[in-house]
Design an enzyme around this catalytic site. Structure first.
Site, PDB file in Angstrom:
ATOM      1  N   ARG A 105      -7.872   2.267  13.989  1.00  0.00           N
ATOM      2  CA  ARG A 105      -8.718   1.095  13.718  1.00  0.00           C
ATOM      3  C   ARG A 105      -8.669   0.111  14.887  1.00  0.00           C
ATOM      4  NH1 ARG A 105     -11.760  -1.303   9.670  1.00  0.00           N
ATOM      5  NH2 ARG A 105     -11.504   0.508   8.325  1.00  0.00           N
ATOM      6  N   GLU A 113     -10.730  -8.159   4.580  1.00  0.00           N
ATOM      7  CA  GLU A 113     -10.043  -8.195   5.867  1.00  0.00           C
ATOM      8  C   GLU A 113     -10.805  -8.914   6.989  1.00  0.00           C
ATOM      9  OE1 GLU A 113      -7.633  -4.176   6.273  1.00  0.00           O
ATOM     10  OE2 GLU A 113      -9.630  -3.838   5.491  1.00  0.00           O
ATOM     11  N   GLU A 165       0.834  -1.200   0.000  1.00  0.00           N
ATOM     12  CA  GLU A 165       0.000   0.000   0.000  1.00  0.00           C
ATOM     13  C   GLU A 165       0.873   1.256   0.000  1.00  0.00           C
ATOM     14  OE1 GLU A 165      -3.192   0.007   2.828  1.00  0.00           O
ATOM     15  OE2 GLU A 165      -3.491   2.169   2.667  1.00  0.00           O
TER      16      GLU A 165
END
Ligand SMILES: Cc1cc2nc3c(=O)[nH]c(=O)nc-3n(C[C@H](O)[C@H](O)[C@H](O)COP(=O)(O)OP(=O)(O)OC[C@H]3O[C@@H](n4cnc5c(N)ncnc54)[C@H](O)[C@@H]3O)c2cc1C
Ligand code: FES
Ligand code: FES
Length: 1375
Positions: A926, A1307, A848
């Site tokens: 998160r 995920e 990423e």
């Protein structure tokens, strides 16, 4: 005809320099074969056969598997065998036929069934492992056209896949086995046992629209072994007609000498005592590649008859030293089948070790002599040879001597008594006697293809007719610098009866004799010491049983101890996948909701799919190798590139001042350098040693002034080939002034070394909550990091064009981020940089942002030289420089009622962010958003600290902090249940959210399906019955325990950075009706392109075969968000839908005008009417925007839910565990493609299984990463799949927040593997109860064999107490 010694002496070393071999039926004559070149490099670079992949270069992943075939003149048989091309020396291939994946079939020509079946059974996601797996299967079929599943499983021991979770590969290939022959895959009413694993009957009527079939075997072309490619006739006659001939190949640094006779071999060794003997090259190949060893003379005796001979004598079997391990295994197996059992105890022990020795590709070439002579302290065979008292024949040109293999044979670390001129000729493995018993044990982190932690062999002989020990040999590997014999213990036990007293004496004596320094390399000191005792105990029990079988009066082995002596033999896994089939009768060609195959799967299976490094070489292309820091924290004093620049092939070095734009980089904050700069005294010398430049520099970020991790990129060397660039990079000398590093989370906490901000989410009133609680409990947990281990490492190819343009081919999840950061580095506007991504060989978050650390350097080099430059990182470099999942430490205080209801939670998370911010803040956010997992807690506070350390910056990884956040939640939930003595399932259920409740960040849970998933999972797993069965099992077994856990997950879908929740698409309709679709997402195996074509096909109303996606590129769809956060189908799908709807609207008038016309008619009519047939689509997720300050606003668009129930069995004596069964129920809305979604569930689950039970990164206290490849870092292998795996997609669960009622799936399933972790913990509880230990205890993740064993405290662990931590420097630290 015998030649004389004198002849041999003159001839020694003179030989033909002509290497003749065949590749895919074509003859190749190579006169300049380089002794250091591998077959893989030759195939990829010289022949352009890029189907064979490079995944590790160390024989550990199987991506490079090819088949070799050789006609054996002595047996007059063709021998086909799979090998690792990355270790096979080119020079070893004389008169060999090589078959690569391209040689067996192609999409254009004809697919081979092994290619077709892996693709159609959804066994290929990113596809990078696929050619290797195809070739392993192909080689198996060439030797055995009707294999059993056990053969298939054995054939795949040396192959890894990081995407699929392996299940679909096995299912696909099951159809080629004898077990797969049931209904022929035609399917019965309830599906076919080939697709549902066991043909289980469906049990309820309302489930009739449920499908368990993801592929149809009727689509498969039949396998006909008679149609296989034949062995080249010319090669057959060349081999048959060949008079033995010696060979000689001379390269830059090494000469390869292949003697044709034993005499010549001995003379060559006499002439070149320093020469390295190479047979399988599985050890030497590693030394040359990774340990910088140079061997100027290589002797290759693999085909000398005496070294391959197998002779059965009166005393045993004699194997020539060059016999491969596979061959040895076959011979011993035959002996076991034919000889009386008492004679084959040693053979059985060897076979047991061979079962878990490397993968088949290695065993097919590795020689028994190679294993002995490597003298590795963790050799698996040497302990057996030593315990069995094998005899070795050593030889030089003057004669032979026979020595016994005992502890005198190994003289030090990797040293033996062999004299330089001597070679090992053979080994004699003795038959055992009637009163003799032998066992061998191997304990490794992973069962399949792994090196040992401790390996042992034990051999006892009793006085005839008694249980009195006459002779005893206990041999251990992994407990010293050499394989050892525990002589003192053996001496003490001689003359003793085989009983409890002997056992006690043996254990206390072994604990004293077989010790380890607390700093010993390899670490795990307490565990290794305990293993020496535990393994002896297993041997003790085994022998007791055997003595009783011989009617000796010895102690009875209690039935509760029997399982401790059982050897682990794998069971063939079975599986069921259940999804709601879409009703028939939709528009023709509408495949939305159907399990269609990944669009590239067939190409991937044939090797035709092009990955970044498969792009053909440009004529003037150069290769780049990185120069990285070997210190975790240091000032750079000087850089000396003199030697490097003068090395062959080197074009130039690249350092910070070659960057025309800005050296400051980073995906969020510019807090990194592309190339490190040294302020103190940066000194670069030219070839003559003259100083070229000193550059005291001023930078605003203090971190720029020094290297801040091992692996920090300092510079690069550019050369004509990879080999030259890499050799020169190692020759760049850097002087450091070392500074004190901060490595671990605990060190960062002590030093208060944190990045800002420290995030908090708080709701309710903690004080009130804790007051209300009946109990308050505190605890902590550490969760180790994880390496992405995408099979394809990071690659960039940069091609400079005119006007400062740069075209880059990058294996990245974020084309736009690469574009922007490269433009910044080059000092050009973004419109001059194009980044193209065809596909990736896996990403998982690792590509990423961290891809830019490589692509910026490669672009700078290409810009400097104005020539194309390429770099594909080696696996060890990739692991070193690109970071991984953040290690986390969680500390909590939890308040709860007597019922188990949690009323207050105060939790702090600390993540090891490394030396730059990267995405660490979002990852932590998160984690906090998932701190309560799926449980309603009224009063809660979560805080997140980002530790700034001197490790390589950690980054995104599937789940992105969510799994760590939830893992800590499950830990306090387990503690609560344990402290109350309640069943964990009950306490979890009690605390589960209900519809309409809100999260700590005040998001109301709508369309809540978790309770349905939970109930379905309980039913499908048969939870209650299992619980009862397990409790019974645990009562009946002392040394093996079973455990069960059911764990939920609730995963928030959306990027937490709101602006990223946007996507674009570009759709062109051409005048022939074909459609070119482009969108902002990248394909890394997850099937995004396939789903996007399905979406476009539905909206445009045309068959998906008319739609094509070529690539992702920054010049078609700009400003794209990374393909991440599971949201790519949602975002890009909606953008594609938007673009297609625009086009449908534009075509509407032509359709109305000509309703009976075809798609092509309408397109043509529109074109002639000058309608724009190209449309741009856009989407942004509505109503998002959480604010940490006010704890308000929606953080997520919706949630994906799932529940998993797992059962495991642990071996309390070794810490090994078996994954017995897992049932997963997952809500993925209305699945766009059930095959792809189930693939994501299974693949994600297996990655989580790696995270929580297997994968361990080891760092030295100075911050050096010690695990840099598949040899030392173990991801799950085929054998780790739960023996029973059921995946069910929740039915009737439409989601109104995403495209066509679907849900994100990438995920969320990963965390469900926590069910395995907590099942292990449950089993440990049972083990601890046996020792009278009760209540909560700390078990860090991963639940490795070491942690499991140490937690099962018992009489053996007590004999091996750990050393006082402050008294030694450990080999590795928990970061
Ligand atoms: C992926 C992988 C997995 C592995 N797994 C295991 C494992 O599970 N267990 C384990 O024990 N090992 C393992 N190994 C180590 C290795 O495969 C074995 O030691 C193997 O038997 C070496 O044999 P070889 O023929 O390939 O050796 P080579 O690399 O060809 O040679 C190894 C050494 O032996 C010497 N030598 C070889 N033959 C002779 C001879 N006749 N006379 C004198 N010297 C000789 C060579 O000079 C050299 O020093 C693994 C290696 C790899 C790459
Ligand atoms: S590349 Fe050869 S085994 Fe990994
Ligand atoms: S499909 Fe196996 S590694 Fe990606």
């Amino acid at each position: 005809m015998n030649r004389t010694m004198a002849d041999t002496e003159t001839r020694a070393g003179a030989g033909s320099d002509q290497l003749i071999f065949f590749v895919n039926g074509k003859k190749i004559v190579e006169r300049n074969a380089d002794p250091e070149m591998t077959l893989l490099t030759y195939l990829r670079r010289k022949l352009g056969l890029t189907g064979t992949k490079l995944g590790c270069a160390e024989g550990g992943c199987g991506a490079c598997t090819v088949m070799l075939s050789r006609y054996q003149t002595h047996t007059q048989k063709l021998h086909h065998y799979a090998v690792n091309a990355c270790l096979a020396p080119l020079c070893s291939l004389h008169l060999v036929a090589v078959t690569t994946v391209e040689g067996i079939g192609s999409v254009a020509r004809k697919l081979h069934p092994v290619q077709e079946r892996i693709a159609r059974s959804h066994g290929s996601q990113c596809g990078f492992c696929t050619p290797g797996i195809v070739m392993s299967m192909y080689a198996l079929l060439r030797n055995n056209p009707t294999p059993k599943m056990a053969d298939v499983e054995q054939a795949f021991q040396g192959n890894l896949c990081r995407c699929t979770g392996y299940r679909p590969i096995l299912e696909g290939y099951k159809t080629l086995t004898v077990e797969g022959g049931c209904c022929g895959g035609r399917g019965r009413e309830n599906g076919c046992c080939m697709t549902n694993g066991n043909g289980e009957e469906k049990n309820s009527e309302e489930e009739t629209d449920e499908s368990t079939s993801l592929f149809n075997t009727a689509d498969f072309a039949p396998y006909d072994p008679t149609q296989e490619v034949i062995f080249p006739p010319e090669l057959m006659s060349l081999t048959k007609g060949q008079r033995s001939a010696s060979l000689r190949f001379k390269g830059d640094r090494a000469t390869w000498l292949q003697p044709d006779s034993l005499d010549e071999f001995l003379h060559l060794k006499w002439k070149h005592p320093e020469a390295r003997v190479v047979v399988g090259n599985t050890e030497v190949g590693i030394e040359v590649k990774f340990k910088n060893m140079v061997y100027p003379v290589i002797l290759a005796p693999a085909f000398i008859p005496e070294l391959n001979a197998v002779t059965h004598t009166e005393d045993g079997v004699v194997f020539g030293a060059a016999c491969t391990l596979s061959h040895m295994g076959e011979v011993l197996q035959r002996a076991v089948e034919t000889l009386p059992p008492h004679q084959t105890e040693v053979f059985l022990a060897i076979l047991e070790q061979l079962r878990w020795f490397a993968g088949l590709q290695i065993r097919n070439v590795a020689a028994v002599g190679g294993n002995i002579m490597t003298a590795s302290p963790i050799s698996d065979l040497n302990p057996v040879f030593m315990a069995a008292g094998c005899k070795l024949t050593l030889m030089d040109k003057d004669g032979a001597r026979v020595v016994q293999m005992d502890d005198g044979f190994f003289t030090g670390y990797r040293k033996t008594i062999l004299r330089p001129q001597e070679i090992l000729l053979s080994i004699e493995i003795p038959y055992s006697q009637k009163t003799q018993f032998v066992s061998a044990f191997k304990q490794s982190p992973r069962r399949e293809d792994d090196i040992s932690i401790v390996t042992a062999a034990m051999n006892v002989t009793f006085a005839p007719g008694t249980d009195v020990v006459e002779d005893l040999r206990l041999s251990y590997g992994g407990m010293a610098a050499t394989t050892i014999l525990a002589k003192k213990t053996a001496n003490r036990l001689r003359g003793r009866h085989w009983g409890e007293e002997l056992l006690q004496e043996a254990c206390s004596s072994l604990a004293e004799e077989v010790t380890l320094d607390p700093s010993a390399p390899g670490g795990m000191v307490m565990y290794r010491r305990t293993l020496t005792l535990s393994l002896f105990y297993k041997f003790y029990l085994t022998v007791l049983q055997k003595l009783r079988k011989q009617d000796m009066t010895v102690e009875e082995v209690g039935s509760d101890c029997l399982s401790a002596a059982e050897l682990f033999h794998p069971e063939t896994p079975s599986s069921v996948q259940i999804y709601q089939a879409v009703p028939e009768g939709g528009a023709q060609g509408d495949v939305l909701g159907r399990p269609i195959m990944h669009l590239s799967a067939l190409k991937q299976a044939t090797g035709e799919a092009v990955y970044c490094d498969d792009v053909p070489l440009y004529e003037n292309e150069l290769y780049l190798a990185l120069v990285t820091s070997s210190k975790a924290h240091a000032h750079i004093l000087s850089i000396d590139a003199t030697e490097a620049e003068s090395m062959p092939g080197v074009v130039c070095c690249v350092f910070a001042d070659d960057i025309p734009g800005s050296n400051a980089t980073g995906p969020v904050e510019y807090d990194e350098t592309i190339l490190a700069t040294g302020q103190v005294c940066f000194c670069l010398s030219d070839r003559s040693g003259k100083t070229l430049r000193f550059m005291p520099r001023f930078t605003i970020f203090p971190s720029f002034l020094q290297v801040t991790c091992v692996g920090h990129i300092i510079g690069a060397v550019v050369a004509n080939t990879q080999l030259h660039a890499q050799r020169a990079a190692k020759a760049v000398r850097i002087q450091y002034e070392e500074l004190q590093p901060v490595i671990t989370i605990q060190e960062a906490i002590s030093a208060q070394s944190f990045y800002q901000p420290i995030r908090t989410i708080q709701r309710g009133d903690l004080e009130v909550g804790f007051k209300q609680a009946d109990h308050i409990l505190e605890g902590e947990m550490h969760i180790g990091g994880q390496e992405h281990f995408y099979l394809e490492t990071n690659v960039t190819l940069a091609v400079p064009r005119e006007d400062g343009e740069m075209e880059l081919f990058v294996s990245t999840q974020s084309a736009s981020k690469s574009q922007v950061l490269v433009a910044k580095a080059l000092g050009v506007p973004a419109n001059r940089v194009v980044v193209r991504v065809k596909r990736m060989g896996g990403g998982f978050g690792g590509k990423e942002t961290r891809t830019t650390v490589l692509s910026t350097v490669v672009a700078v080099a290409a810009n400097k030289l104005k020539r194309p430059v390429r770099c594909m990182l080696d696996r060890d470099e990739d692991m070193l420089v690109t970071g991984g999942r953040h290690p986390f430490y969680g500390k909590y205080k939890v308040g709860f009622l007597n019922s188990g209801k949690v009323v207050a939670l105060d939790v702090s998370y600390y993540s090891n962010a490394g030396n730059s911010m990267d995405l660490s803040l979002s990852v932590m956010e998160r984690a906090l958003f998932h701190m309560e997992n799926s449980y309603s807690v009224a009063n809660v506070r979560g805080r997140g600290f980002l530790c700034r350390t001197n490790l390589t910056s950690n980054t995104a990884f599937r789940g992105f902090g969510g799994p760590q956040g939830m893992m800590v939640a499950e830990n306090w939930m387990t503690d609560v249940a344990q402290s109350l003595g309640k069943c964990a399932e009950e306490v979890r259920r009690l605390n589960l959210y209900v519809q309409g409740e809100s999260t700590p960040y005040n998001q109301v849970l709508e369309q809540f399906t978790l309770d349905r998933c939970w109930d379905e999972c309980l039913t499908r797993s048969g939870y209650q019955q299992r619980r009862a069965d397990i409790d019974l099992y645990n009562r009946q077994n002392r040394w093996t325990k079973r455990g069960l856990a059911i764990v939920p997950t609730k995963f928030g879908i959306s990027f937490t950075a709101v602006f990223l929740n946007q996507a674009g698409a570009l759709v062109h309709i051409y005048t022939d009706g074909s459609v070119l679709l482009t969108h902002g997402g990248t394909e890394m195996g997850q099937g995004l392109h396939t789903k996007m074509v399905q979406v476009a096909s539905r909206v445009l109303g045309i068959p998906f075969s008319k739609i094509h996606i070529s690539e992702t590129s920054t010049n078609t769809v700009p400003n794209t968000s990374p393909t991440a956060a599971s949201a790519s189908s949602d975002l890009n799908g909606a953008a594609v839908q938007n673009a297609c709807e625009i086009l449908v609207k534009r075509l509407e008038p032509y359709k109305t005008k000509n309703p009976k016309g075809s798609w092509e008619d309408w397109v043509k009519a529109a074109y002639f009417n000058r309608v724009n047939l190209s449309a741009n689509g856009f989407y942004k997720t509505p109503d998002l925007g959480y604010d940490f300050e006010t704890n308000s606003g929606r953080a997520f668009n919706y949630f994906t839910y799932g529940v998993a129930c797992s059962e495991v069995e642990i071996d309390c004596l070794t810490g090994a565990h078996k994954n017995l069964s897992t049932t997963i129920v997952m809500d993925v809305g209305h699945s766009l493609n059930p095959a792809i979604d189930i693939g994501q569930v299974e693949g994600g689950f297996m990655q989580g299984l790696g995270l929580f039970t297997l994968e361990e990164l080891h760092y030295s206290p100075r911050g050096v990463l010690l695990t840099r490849g598949p040899g030392s870092y173990k991801i799950p292998a085929f054998g780790d799949i739960p023996t029973k795996l059921t995946v069910s997609l929740l039915r009737d669960a439409p989601n109104d927040k995403a495209i066509f009622a679907s849900k994100a799936v990438g995920e969320p399933p990963l965390f469900l593997a926590a069910s395995i972790f907590y099942a292990i913990k449950d089993a440990i509880v049972a083990a601890r109860l046996e020792s009278g230990i009760n209540g909560p205890f700390r078990l860090d993740s991963p639940a490795s064999a070491e942690r499991i064993r140490n937690a099962c405290s018992d009489r053996f662990t007590k004999l091996c107490p750990p050393a006082e931590p402050s008294t030694f420097i450990p080999w590795s630290v928990q970061v």
